[in-house]
Design a protein around this motif. Structure first.
Motif, PDB file in Angstrom:
ATOM      1  N   LYS A 100      13.671 -15.225  -1.297  1.00 14.16           N
ATOM      2  CA  LYS A 100      12.723 -14.561  -0.413  1.00 14.16           C
ATOM      3  C   LYS A 100      12.534 -15.408   0.841  1.00 14.16           C
ATOM      4  N   HIS A 101      12.200 -14.749   1.946  1.00 14.59           N
ATOM      5  CA  HIS A 101      11.998 -15.482   3.189  1.00 14.59           C
ATOM      6  C   HIS A 101      11.001 -14.729   4.078  1.00 14.59           C
ATOM      7  N   TYR A 102      10.640 -15.394   5.189  1.00 10.97           N
ATOM      8  CA  TYR A 102       9.690 -14.795   6.139  1.00 10.97           C
ATOM      9  C   TYR A 102      10.218 -14.868   7.570  1.00 10.97           C
ATOM     10  N   LEU A 103      11.534 -14.944   7.715  1.00 15.79           N
ATOM     11  CA  LEU A 103      12.114 -15.032   9.049  1.00 15.79           C
ATOM     12  C   LEU A 103      11.833 -13.784   9.880  1.00 15.79           C
ATOM     13  N   HIS A 104      11.706 -12.650   9.190  1.00 12.51           N
ATOM     14  CA  HIS A 104      11.498 -11.396   9.926  1.00 12.51           C
ATOM     15  C   HIS A 104      10.169 -11.363  10.666  1.00 12.51           C
ATOM     16  N   GLN A 105       9.274 -12.305  10.343  1.00 11.47           N
ATOM     17  CA  GLN A 105       7.985 -12.354  11.024  1.00 11.47           C
ATOM     18  C   GLN A 105       8.011 -13.212  12.289  1.00 11.47           C
ATOM     19  N   LEU A 106       9.101 -13.916  12.524  1.00  8.08           N
ATOM     20  CA  LEU A 106       9.191 -14.787  13.693  1.00  8.08           C
ATOM     21  C   LEU A 106       9.337 -13.962  14.972  1.00  8.08           C
ATOM     22  N   PRO A 107       8.662 -14.347  16.056  1.00 11.24           N
ATOM     23  CA  PRO A 107       8.730 -13.584  17.310  1.00 11.24           C
ATOM     24  C   PRO A 107      10.150 -13.398  17.846  1.00 11.24           C
ATOM     25  N   MET A 108      11.030 -14.364  17.664  1.00 15.86           N
ATOM     26  CA  MET A 108      12.368 -14.276  18.252  1.00 15.86           C
ATOM     27  C   MET A 108      13.252 -13.236  17.576  1.00 15.86           C
TER      28      MET A 108
END
Length: 296
Positions: A28-36
């Motif tokens: 699991k990750h949370y990269l999709h929440q990063l502004p870029m």
């Protein structure tokens, strides 16, 4: 500023260490929440690629998963043009090495890599020879055909859905690996889909926040869902993973001589000798083939 990697990536360390570079394993990750990774930011990033054709690739969707990879026609669109036209039909856009265009991606790449090294228990004396990332933006109902890559991969779904069919590396036969690595290639190994062992297949139904580790030489094909898909991946090679390829290349020649060669990892001394010889032979062979092609 990128958050700490522990806030971005969640994986069971014991499961990961056991599966590393052998069996695909999810996380699991949370990269999709990063502004870029937001749509407007990606559109701006794509504009920076316009005059650097070596750093992007735009192509049609493959008609079937079993289509030969390089039979799929490339498109002449620039990345920002392709992104604006994704709604017109199946299309795939690859943005290579975004870390060279945006400091945030450079920071992210190095933080994720440091975490992976920690999870695998260190590099154990191996040296990194290549570390880079990529962003994949695909239209709805787009297919990436079956192939394998000679690198260790970690794949993150950012936007939309993606059905990722990946096999364990053992699904690729020894002779197929030998024929690939003797060419000295560093990307896209072409093998047929129809004869693979289905018991070695893993299917990941990816959504934003999910991802998985893809071992070196693990063959795969990909189908996007009913909407645009954005994915991020980073790959790396070490001197040991490159040496493994040279050992397969040496085995190609041994097999031609009627010898049934040992697999990489069977005998460290033999592996070292094979790798050292092919470190000279493969580049020479590649130059000869290139010159012959020019002559034709």
């Amino acid at each position: 500023m990128i958050p700490s990697v522990d806030a971005l990536l969640t994986v069971d360390p014991a499961v990961y260490k056991t599966a590393f570079n052998n069996t695909p394993v999810s996380f699991k990750h949370y990269l999709h929440q990063l502004p870029m990774f937001q749509p407007d930011a990606l559109a701006e990033l794509a504009k920076k690629y316009g005059e650097r054709p070596a750093d992007y690739y735009v192509s049609n969707s493959a008609p079937t998963p079993g289509t030969r990879f390089f039979d799929v026609k490339a498109k002449t669109l620039k990345p920002h043009e392709a992104l604006a036209q994704l709604a017109t039909g199946p299309m795939r856009v690859l943005l290579k090495r975004p870390e060279n265009y945006h400091a945030g991606f450079r920071e992210l790449l190095h933080k994720l890599f440091e975490k992976v090294v920690e999870l695998r228990g260190g590099l154990n004396g191996e040296k990194i020879v290549r570390l880079e990332s990529a962003i994949f933006v695909s239209a709805a109902s787009s297919t990436t055909p079956f192939h394998f890559d000679p690198e260790i991969n970690h794949f993150f779904q950012i936007e939309g859905g993606k059905h990722y069919h990946v096999y364990r590396p053992s699904a690729v036969r020894e002779v197929e690996l030998e024929d690939f690595y003797v060419e000295g290639k560093i990307e896209i190994g072409q093998v047929d889909l129809a004869t693979r062992d289905k018991s070695l297949e893993h299917i990941f139904d990816l959504v934003p926040g999910s991802g998985f580790h893809q071992p070196q030489d693990a063959p795969h094909w990909v189908q996007t869902g009913a909407e645009r898909s954005v994915s991020y991946a980073f790959v790396y090679e070490t001197d040991a993973s490159r040496a493994r390829g040279r050992i397969f290349a040496a085995n190609h020649y041994l097999r031609k001589l009627g010898v049934n060669p040992q697999q990489p990892g069977t005998n460290p001394g033999t592996d070292k000798a094979k790798s050292s010889v092919m470190k000279v032979v493969v580049p020479v062979r590649r130059r000869i083939v290139r010159n012959l092609d020019r002559g034709r």
